[in-house]
Design an enzyme around this catalytic site. Structure first.
Site, PDB file in Angstrom:
ATOM      1  CG  HIS A   1     -73.375  -0.428  12.852  1.00 39.94           C
ATOM      2  ND1 HIS A   1     -72.564   0.642  12.404  1.00 39.94           N
ATOM      3  CD2 HIS A   1     -73.187  -0.496  14.184  1.00 39.94           C
ATOM      4  CE1 HIS A   1     -71.779   0.987  13.683  1.00 39.94           C
ATOM      5  NE2 HIS A   1     -72.054   0.199  14.603  1.00 39.94           N
TER       6      HIS A   1
ATOM      7  CG  HIS B   1     -74.032   3.717   7.065  1.00 44.54           C
ATOM      8  ND1 HIS B   1     -73.078   4.188   7.759  1.00 44.54           N
ATOM      9  CD2 HIS B   1     -73.826   4.384   6.027  1.00 44.54           C
ATOM     10  CE1 HIS B   1     -72.421   4.997   7.131  1.00 44.54           C
ATOM     11  NE2 HIS B   1     -72.636   5.156   6.044  1.00 44.54           N
TER      12      HIS B   1
ATOM     13  CG  HIS C   1     -75.308   0.724  18.115  1.00 47.73           C
ATOM     14  ND1 HIS C   1     -74.422   1.871  18.592  1.00 47.73           N
ATOM     15  CD2 HIS C   1     -74.299  -0.028  17.606  1.00 47.73           C
ATOM     16  CE1 HIS C   1     -73.200   1.887  18.448  1.00 47.73           C
ATOM     17  NE2 HIS C   1     -73.167   0.673  17.663  1.00 47.73           N
ATOM     18  CD  GLU C   2     -74.992  -3.473  16.613  1.00 49.08           C
ATOM     19  OE1 GLU C   2     -74.738  -3.533  15.322  1.00 49.08           O
ATOM     20  OE2 GLU C   2     -74.187  -3.371  17.474  1.00 49.08           O
TER      21      GLU C   2
END
Length: 607
Positions: free
Chosen positions: A394, A397, A390-391
């Site tokens: 980020h 991105h 998940h991290e």
């Protein structure tokens, strides 16, 4: 007794490297002082924007440079504080960084009002055509035109900028209470050992097959929040009052409108999410009824929601193993994505382990011109492997947007942020299912996928409705007391989760320990992000090369377009019900798959 490690007990390669920001705290202080001196340059340019596009470029370039510098100072201070919230020197440095951000905001507060007073909408939008150097600021002009009714005079804007430390006070107080002051006590584990409870260990203990351990962990963990419920209610009330104050100061219809309008998100996106999730609450309730039957419980409690329905061999993942699993799962995105990620993970982007005083949870912080930073609190569970994925979403991105965009459009909006993170979770789930050969392991993974829908779609939408109702209460002049918040939260739990979940005192108080409530109207984006990511991941995993390229372009686009337009370019339209209905259909399919798997394993008898 199992105790937390101290920071000096962690291998240096598994800590983040703050020297990539500033070599020493002294260097940070010297840059802070230099920035303070340079702020005067911006004030000297006040009143000059009417001189034409070249002067507009000069002013905006200087303001952007100051913003980039203060962001780097803030990042260092935040990360240093979060690695040990007991460190008073780091806490004081963080407060100085917040103050500096206030000063930069105040120094540049005159720019938007002066631009709007000097140029009409048509001329503002033509400025990049007249001065090519202003092309990176095109989105700023578009936003100014949209926000014209909500931008106040230079004097009012400066006053609003001055309130930043006051605005952050509720969140800062909650963070320190939640991470530095609260101690949870101990729990007796299944083997009789005494475990000092932490946030990271709490999630591990909730997966124990022994219900006594789960219940004890649940009660010990929630006790401090119940004991401080009136203080926590006051802090949450203050945060809501802050949001309403800013909405009214900027003449928005509501706090929700103030949160969504700057990014051009229609209110209907928020309300439609709540409406559709409520209409499909039967899916969540069907899953909870299944959980209750398989666990053989007369009463389903909140601490029963995390124990796997299908027992898999007990497994603890090292961080290195998790890193390899995540990198392998992301191979469908190609070497353009995977190789920079591999290098970043080997270059101390990540602070891995839970240590005394460290901020709980996980997050990623992108720093333009440097690299992203990731905070974890590693506990070895499969859930933590998903947190890493998940991290990383980020972080990458941020990496691509920073690499491809100029600073003014490099920071993506919160609305699209959760798409990249949840997309990675979908790819990790697919990879693990492909690797699994044991029917029990595959059933357990489908169970995990359903838990993702439970937590990211239904729970976060429940949070979103709670936020909407608390802000509406403040807007109509009603107070937010601990008892009133418990009544509201309890009623939502009953509506969403249905009759099979017992409404105990602890779950009614769950609102008191949710840090995201101090960042208004953030959590709904976990739900919309899951919906969008589910659709995008399905296309990429099908082998569609065009879908992969469109997704990578989305990651590199920053905020160069409105969020909904960026998602449309990537292949999903969140203003229509179709992607939501597709997500519900996926959940229903997963439910049927799990029910059939449980029957084959002899764990589910006909009702």
């Amino acid at each position: 007794m199992v105790q937390q490690r101290t920071r000096d007990e962690v291998p240096v390669e598994e800590t983040w490297n703050l020297a990539d920001l500033f070599a020493t705290p002294d260097d940070w202080e010297r840059e802070r002082e230099a920035l303070l001196r340079d702020l005067a340059q911006l004030e000297e340019l006040r009143g000059t924007l009417g001189a034409g596009p070249s002067q507009v470029l000069r002013v905006l370039t200087l303001a952007d440079e100051l913003d980039q510098r203060v962001s780097k100072l803030y990042a260092y201070a935040l990360l240093a504080r979060d690695q040990d919230t007991r460190d008073t020197v780091a806490a004081e440095r963080y407060e100085r960084a917040v103050h500096l951000g206030t000063l930069v905001g105040r120094a540049s507060a005159w720019i938007a009002p002066e631009l709007l007073a000097t140029y009409d909408d048509d001329r503002l939008l033509r400025l990049p055509e007249e001065e090519p150097g202003l092309v990176p600021f095109r989105r700023l002009f578009e936003r100014l035109v949209r926000e014209r009714p909500h931008i106040r005079s230079a004097e009012v804007e400066e006053l609003l900028a001055e309130t930043t430390p006051l605005a952050q006070a509720p969140s800062t107080a909650f963070t320190l209470l939640d991470n530095a002051d609260i101690r949870y006590g101990t729990v007796t584990d299944v083997d009789g050992s005494t475990v000092e409870l932490t946030k990271g260990r709490y999630l591990v203990l909730l997966e124990r097959r022994d219900r006594r351990v789960r219940q004890q962990a649940y009660e010990v963990f929630n006790a401090p929040y119940l004991a401080h419920r009136h203080t926590l209610a006051a802090l949450l009330s203050a945060a809501n009052q802050r949001d309403v104050f800013y909405a009214r100061a900027r003449r928005y219809e509501s706090a929700l409108h103030a949160a969504l309008h700057p990014d051009n998100i229609p209110i209907e996106v928020y309300t439609t999410l709540i409406q559709l999730v409520r209409q499909h609450a039967s899916l969540l309730q069907r899953y909870l009824a299944l959980r209750k039957r398989v666990l053989g419980l007369e009463r389903l409690r909140t601490f029963d929601l995390y124990v796997p329905l299908v027992e898999r061999p007990e497994r603890s993942y090292s961080y290195q193993e998790a890193r390899d699993l995540v990198v392998a799962a992301l191979q469908p995105l190609g070497p353009d994505y995977v190789e920079p990620l591999r290098q970043g993970l080997a270059s101390r982007w990540v602070d891995v382990h839970e240590t005394v005083g460290k901020r709980s949870g996980g997050y990623s912080l992108g720093v333009y011109g440097v690299h992203p930073y990731i905070l974890l609190n590693w506990n070895g569970t499969l859930r933590e492997v998903f947190t890493l994925a998940h991290e990383v979403g980020h972080a990458m991105h941020s990496y691509f947007s920073s690499r491809e965009q100029p600073h003014p459009t490099a920071e993506y909006t919160i609305f699209v942020a959760e798409v990249a993170s949840t997309f990675n979770e979908r790819l990790l789930m697919r990879s693990l299912l492909q690797r699994a050969t044991d029917p029990r392991e595959r059933a357990a993974l489908v169970n995990d996928a359903l838990d993702t829908f439970r937590t990211a779609l239904f729970r976060q939408t429940l949070f979103a409705e709670f936020e909407l109702e608390t802000h509406r209460a403040v807007e109509r002049g009603a107070g937010l007391s601990a008892d009133g918040l418990c009544d509201l939260y309890g009623s939502l739990i009953a509506d969403y989760y249905g009759p099979d979940l017992e409404l105990d005192n602890e779950v009614r108080h769950e609102w008191s320990r949710v840090p995201h409530f101090y960042r208004a109207f953030y959590v709904y984006q976990y739900a919309t992000g899951l919906v969008a990511a589910t659709a995008l991941a399905r296309r990429v995993l099908s082998g569609d090369e065009d879908a992969r390229q469109r997704y990578l372009r989305f990651l590199a686009a920053g905020s160069s377009k409105d969020s909904l337009d960026l998602l449309r370019d990537a292949g999903v339209d969140l203003t229509t019900p179709e992607p939501y209905l597709a997500a519900f259909a996926t959940m229903e399919q997963d439910l049927a798959t799990l029910e059939e798997a449980l029957r084959r394993l002899g764990m589910l008898q006909p009702a």
